[in-house]
Scaffold this motif. Structure first.
Motif, mmCIF file in Angstrom:
data_model
loop_
_atom_site.group_PDB
_atom_site.id
_atom_site.type_symbol
_atom_site.label_atom_id
_atom_site.label_comp_id
_atom_site.label_asym_id
_atom_site.label_seq_id
_atom_site.Cartn_x
_atom_site.Cartn_y
_atom_site.Cartn_z
ATOM 1 N N MET A 256 0.831 -1.212 0.000
ATOM 2 C CA MET A 256 0.000 0.000 0.000
ATOM 3 C C MET A 256 0.860 1.256 0.000
ATOM 4 S SD MET A 256 -3.039 -0.886 -0.415
ATOM 5 C CE MET A 256 -3.769 0.710 -0.183
ATOM 6 N N ILE A 257 1.958 1.249 0.726
ATOM 7 C CA ILE A 257 2.866 2.402 0.731
ATOM 8 C C ILE A 257 3.462 2.613 -0.651
ATOM 9 C CG2 ILE A 257 5.092 3.223 1.613
ATOM 10 C CD1 ILE A 257 4.334 1.903 4.303
ATOM 11 N N VAL A 258 3.905 1.547 -1.285
ATOM 12 C CA VAL A 258 4.481 1.651 -2.632
ATOM 13 C C VAL A 258 3.427 2.134 -3.625
ATOM 14 C CG1 VAL A 258 5.455 0.315 -4.540
ATOM 15 C CG2 VAL A 258 6.274 -0.059 -2.210
ATOM 16 N N ALA A 259 2.220 1.598 -3.547
ATOM 17 C CA ALA A 259 1.156 1.999 -4.477
ATOM 18 C C ALA A 259 0.770 3.457 -4.259
ATOM 19 C CB ALA A 259 -0.061 1.091 -4.300
ATOM 20 N N THR A 260 0.696 3.893 -3.010
ATOM 21 C CA THR A 260 0.350 5.280 -2.715
ATOM 22 C C THR A 260 1.428 6.223 -3.224
ATOM 23 O OG1 THR A 260 -0.863 4.579 -0.755
ATOM 24 C CG2 THR A 260 -0.239 6.881 -0.860
ATOM 25 N N ASP A 261 2.687 5.865 -3.006
ATOM 26 C CA ASP A 261 3.794 6.693 -3.499
ATOM 27 C C ASP A 261 3.753 6.797 -5.019
ATOM 28 O OD1 ASP A 261 6.220 8.199 -3.134
ATOM 29 O OD2 ASP A 261 7.289 6.459 -3.945
ATOM 30 N N PHE A 262 3.492 5.690 -5.688
ATOM 31 C CA PHE A 262 3.394 5.698 -7.147
ATOM 32 C C PHE A 262 2.229 6.575 -7.606
ATOM 33 C CE2 PHE A 262 1.555 3.879 -11.043
ATOM 34 C CZ PHE A 262 2.632 4.064 -11.897
ATOM 35 N N PHE A 263 1.100 6.470 -6.941
ATOM 36 C CA PHE A 263 -0.085 7.253 -7.295
ATOM 37 C C PHE A 263 0.178 8.748 -7.115
ATOM 38 C CE2 PHE A 263 -4.250 9.091 -6.084
ATOM 39 C CZ PHE A 263 -4.908 8.880 -7.284
ATOM 40 N N ILE A 264 0.781 9.130 -6.006
ATOM 41 C CA ILE A 264 1.090 10.542 -5.751
ATOM 42 C C ILE A 264 2.088 11.063 -6.781
ATOM 43 C CG2 ILE A 264 2.227 12.107 -4.110
ATOM 44 C CD1 ILE A 264 0.918 10.451 -1.875
ATOM 45 N N SER A 265 3.091 10.281 -7.092
ATOM 46 C CA SER A 265 4.085 10.676 -8.089
ATOM 47 C C SER A 265 3.434 10.871 -9.461
ATOM 48 C CB SER A 265 5.181 9.614 -8.177
ATOM 49 O OG SER A 265 6.079 9.911 -9.205
ATOM 50 N N THR A 266 2.533 9.979 -9.819
ATOM 51 C CA THR A 266 1.835 10.096 -11.098
ATOM 52 C C THR A 266 0.974 11.353 -11.148
ATOM 53 O OG1 THR A 266 1.777 7.691 -11.300
ATOM 54 C CG2 THR A 266 0.248 8.923 -12.672
ATOM 55 N N LEU A 267 0.290 11.662 -10.054
ATOM 56 C CA LEU A 267 -0.526 12.875 -10.001
ATOM 57 C C LEU A 267 0.330 14.131 -10.118
ATOM 58 C CD1 LEU A 267 -3.187 12.123 -7.235
ATOM 59 C CD2 LEU A 267 -3.550 12.346 -9.687
ATOM 60 N N GLN A 268 1.473 14.149 -9.445
ATOM 61 C CA GLN A 268 2.358 15.311 -9.512
ATOM 62 C C GLN A 268 2.889 15.508 -10.922
ATOM 63 O OE1 GLN A 268 5.175 14.338 -6.425
ATOM 64 N NE2 GLN A 268 4.061 15.502 -4.870
ATOM 65 N N ASN A 269 3.288 14.426 -11.580
ATOM 66 C CA ASN A 269 3.789 14.535 -12.952
ATOM 67 C C ASN A 269 2.694 14.986 -13.903
ATOM 68 O OD1 ASN A 269 6.369 13.779 -12.225
ATOM 69 N ND2 ASN A 269 6.044 11.624 -12.675
#
Length: 71
Positions: A21-34
């Motif tokens: 869940m931590i990895v998925a959340t980090d990926f999701f936040i990174s995708t939103l920022q990009n």
């Protein structure tokens, strides 16, 4: 034979799930920022193109003026 899970098995599964869940959340936040960064860059590019078009239009519609040197 007993059916069910031991406490150790449940803790291990919850730990793995938490890490995922931590990895998925980090990926999701990174995708939103990009995505946000890309949309802002596109908006800036569109605004600058509009400004350049307006400047070209104003220059083409300008009347000819002669500036006389003073003195």
């Amino acid at each position: 034979m007993k059916k069910g899970f031991t406490l150790v098995e449940i803790v291990v599964v919850l730990g793995i799930f938490g890490i995922l869940m931590i990895v998925a959340t980090d990926f999701f936040i990174s995708t939103l920022q990009n995505s946000n960064r890309a949309s802002i860059q596109a908006e800036v590019r569109q605004n600058s193109q509009k400004i350049m078009q307006d400047m070209v239009s104003e220059i083409r519609q300008a009347n000819s003026y002669t500036v006389m040197p003073s003195g």
